[in-house]
Design an enzyme around this catalytic site. Structure first.
Site, PDB file in Angstrom:
ATOM      1  CE  LYS A 267     117.692  21.751  88.796  1.00 36.00           C
ATOM      2  NZ  LYS A 267     118.472  22.447  89.828  1.00 36.00           N
ATOM      3  NE  ARG A 341     120.493  32.820  89.365  1.00 39.65           N
ATOM      4  CZ  ARG A 341     121.249  32.540  90.430  1.00 39.65           C
ATOM      5  NH1 ARG A 341     122.407  33.142  90.598  1.00 39.65           N
ATOM      6  NH2 ARG A 341     120.833  31.683  91.346  1.00 39.65           N
TER       7      ARG A 341
HETATM    8  N1  BES Z   1     115.074  25.576  90.000  1.00 37.55           N
HETATM    9  C1  BES Z   1     116.316  25.610  90.664  1.00 37.55           C
HETATM   10  C2  BES Z   1     116.216  25.943  92.129  1.00 37.55           C
HETATM   11  C3  BES Z   1     115.647  24.885  93.027  1.00 37.55           C
HETATM   12  C4  BES Z   1     116.448  23.878  93.508  1.00 37.55           C
HETATM   13  C5  BES Z   1     114.335  24.941  93.429  1.00 37.55           C
HETATM   14  C6  BES Z   1     115.930  22.928  94.366  1.00 37.55           C
HETATM   15  C7  BES Z   1     113.821  24.008  94.283  1.00 37.55           C
HETATM   16  C8  BES Z   1     114.608  22.987  94.754  1.00 37.55           C
HETATM   17  C9  BES Z   1     117.233  26.664  90.033  1.00 37.55           C
HETATM   18  O1  BES Z   1     117.058  26.872  88.689  1.00 37.55           O
HETATM   19  C10 BES Z   1     118.631  26.207  90.251  1.00 37.55           C
HETATM   20  O2  BES Z   1     118.977  25.194  89.742  1.00 37.55           O
HETATM   21  N2  BES Z   1     119.377  26.957  91.024  1.00 37.55           N
HETATM   22  C11 BES Z   1     120.713  26.599  91.355  1.00 37.55           C
HETATM   23  C12 BES Z   1     121.542  27.855  91.320  1.00 37.55           C
HETATM   24  C13 BES Z   1     123.018  27.593  91.374  1.00 37.55           C
HETATM   25  C14 BES Z   1     123.466  26.917  90.113  1.00 37.55           C
HETATM   26  C15 BES Z   1     123.722  28.917  91.555  1.00 37.55           C
HETATM   27  C16 BES Z   1     120.720  25.976  92.750  1.00 37.55           C
HETATM   28  O3  BES Z   1     119.968  26.403  93.615  1.00 37.55           O
HETATM   29  O4  BES Z   1     121.458  25.025  92.939  1.00 37.55           O
HETATM   30 ZN    ZN Z   2     118.189  25.508  87.526  1.00 36.34          ZN
END
Ligand code: BES
Ligand code: ZN
Ligand code: ZN
Length: 491
Positions: A267, A341
């Site tokens: 991230k 997931r």
């Molecule tokens: N924990 C995150 C989702 C999230 C992002 C929660 C921002 C709260 C605020 C999750 O694990 C994630 O990173 N999801 C990705 C999925 C993508 C890679 C398909 C996302 O939402 O960018």
């Molecule tokens: Zn994530």
């Protein structure tokens, strides 16, 4: 805070402040012997959240807090929670230890004595919430006791109920707000074990990585490969005191990702610290069990929390890796940041296989996309039946944690088919529908069980300030929603 109730007809005792609630245009009588200058009523109109502190010339208290409820026909439980919270904050701000609140009888008639007392108690307790654990010197907190003055047995019961749900919420918030180095998978599991000690009706089972390996949880274990912190699978069980006819077996599954750096699909640094909240689904489930110990819910309730940390160590899984979930399905990990997931996949398999519940509700901070769709005030909901959808929606509205239905069609499930494996963990770039893709992926692990996935990425923190919740820090979303839903289930 200790919350007690007292009948309207009983004699008032000494207190630091009496809160008097008034709707717009209403001029409530102060208790006998308490005087404030008559001219006050020119300035205090009872507008919602209007607050004025006045010295009293005599009586059981040195000060009266006038609190505006707003227009009579706009009154609801959410307003009462906010009023309870404002009373607590005003008292704490003046370093007062003990307050009383006079609840108008008309309010009880309009909204029900039990509901009114519960909402005010919730507001008082949740509005006093602070996270002090990480401070070197804990600040003094003054407000220790509040008495709600109303009428009858339902009122008293309602207040106790409000305390139980508010404390469940506070417990969830404590878990959320703890920094990631102080809320690792092992510590989350420890918390679950401590919760089981609060009630003979609750038991906790914690599984380590070896146990998970034996069960074939390759998806969950893959996420933890990059972290020195071992994963845990938490399973809490609540058995009701009396078995009632029509009682259900329900499983609540919460994403317990104690820190999500994204893994190799790392991230961006800005706001990455927020990802300590990625265990908010798990926190909500543990919050429910905190409340279950203090309530009398007739259903058998299971709480399953896969706890893991998504970092980038030398052993971390890579984009392209294929893992095998407990149900034998293979998954191409195309983005290691879509890890929620993956851990939920195995937790859901475990739930279906070992618990065999009538209904599963999972909660997860699963996708940033749900914030694009719904913002921070509504959780996204994917329910497999209309009964579940309407039940959760009603519960959410009731407790002020609204949920909103989002679509999940067969075509969305198609998007998640893998190229060299059964499934892939993200849909193709450019397709959009990111939250639905997450739900579509999860649908592969619940079999025919009635199921709802709640995406709480927007609501777990960062919500608007509503006095009793919101602003900075975690919201504890999900705990009170699920308690309400469980209470209404089958009725
Ligand atoms: N924990 C995150 C989702 C999230 C992002 C929660 C921002 C709260 C605020 C999750 O694990 C994630 O990173 N999801 C990705 C999925 C993508 C890679 C398909 C996302 O939402 O960018
Ligand atoms: Zn994530
Ligand atoms: Zn995550």
């Amino acid at each position: 805070m200790r919350i007690t109730t007292k009948d309207r007809s009983a004699k008032l005792t000494k207190t630091d402040l009496i809160a008097v609630l008034a709707t717009e245009g209403d001029r409530p009588e102060l208790p006998e012997g308490h005087e404030i200058p008559k001219g006050i009523w020119d300035d205090f109109q009872g507008r919602f959240r209007q607050a004025m502190i006045q010295s009293t010339s005599a009586g059981t208290t040195p000060r009266v807090l006038l609190l505006g409820l707003g227009k009579e026909d706009e009154l609801d439980l959410e307003r009462l929670r906010r009023i309870g919270a404002l009373a607590a904050k005003a008292s704490e701000g003046r370093k007062l230890g003990k307050i009383s609140m006079i609840v108008p009888a008309a309010l009880e008639e309009a909204l029900g004595a039990g509901e009114v007392a519960a909402a005010l108690a919730e507001g008082l307790v949740m509005g006093s919430y602070n996270y002090d654990d990480a401070r070197g010197k804990k600040p003094d907190r003054h407000l220790k006791a509040a008495t709600l003055i109303g009428g009858g047995a339902a009122f008293k019961k309602g207040a106790a109920h409000g305390v139980a749900t508010a404390e469940g919420n506070a417990h969830a918030r404590d878990l959320q707000n703890a920094p990631a180095n102080r809320m690792t998978p092992r510590l989350l599991a420890k918390d679950a074990q401590a919760l089981a000690k609060r009630s003979p009706r609750i038991t906790a089972k914690v599984m380590d990585e070896a146990a998970m390996k034996r069960m074939g949880m390759g998806a969950l274990l893959g996420v933890s490969l990059g972290s020195a912190e071992p994963a845990r699978l938490i399973h809490l069980t609540y058995k009701p005191a009396k078995k009632k006819r029509g009682a259900k077996k329900v499983a609540l599954v919460g994403k317990g990702l104690t820190f999500d750096a994204g893994g190799i699909s790392i991230k961006p640094a800005g706001k990455m610290w927020d990802m300590k909240y990625d265990m908010s689904g798990g926190a909500a489930v543990l919050g429910v069990f905190h409340a279950l110990a203090d309530l009398d819910i007739p259903h058998e309730v299971h709480g399953v929390v896969p706890a893991s940390e998504n970092l980038l160590g030398a052993a971390a899984q890579r984009p392209s890796d294929v893992v095998t979930a407990m149900n034998g399905k293979t998954i191409e990990v195309l983005n290691t940041d879509a890890e929620g997931r993956l851990i939920l996949a195995d937790a859901l398999c475990y739930t279906v296989d070992k618990i065999k519940p009538d209904t599963i509700v999972d909660l997860a901070t699963l996708t940033g996309a749900v914030i694009v769709a719904l913002g921070h005030e509504l959780s996204g909901m994917f329910a497999s039946s209309e009964a579940l959808e309407s039940g959760l929606r009603a519960a959410g509205d009731h407790v002020g944690e609204p949920v909103w239905p989002l679509p999940l069609l067969d075509i969305h499930k198609e998007q998640m088919k893998g190229t060299i494996s059964d499934l892939k963990n993200i849909n193709d770039g450019g397709l959009g529908n990111g939250s639905t893709a997450g739900a579509a992926f999860l649908s592969n692990f619940v079999g025919d069980t009635e199921w709802c996935h709640l995406d709480i990425a927007g609501t777990a923190w960062g919500t608007r300030n509503r006095d009793w919740v919101g602003g900075s820090l975690g919201s504890g979303v999900g705990t009170r929603l699920l308690v309400r839903w469980l209470e209404q289930l089958g009725s």
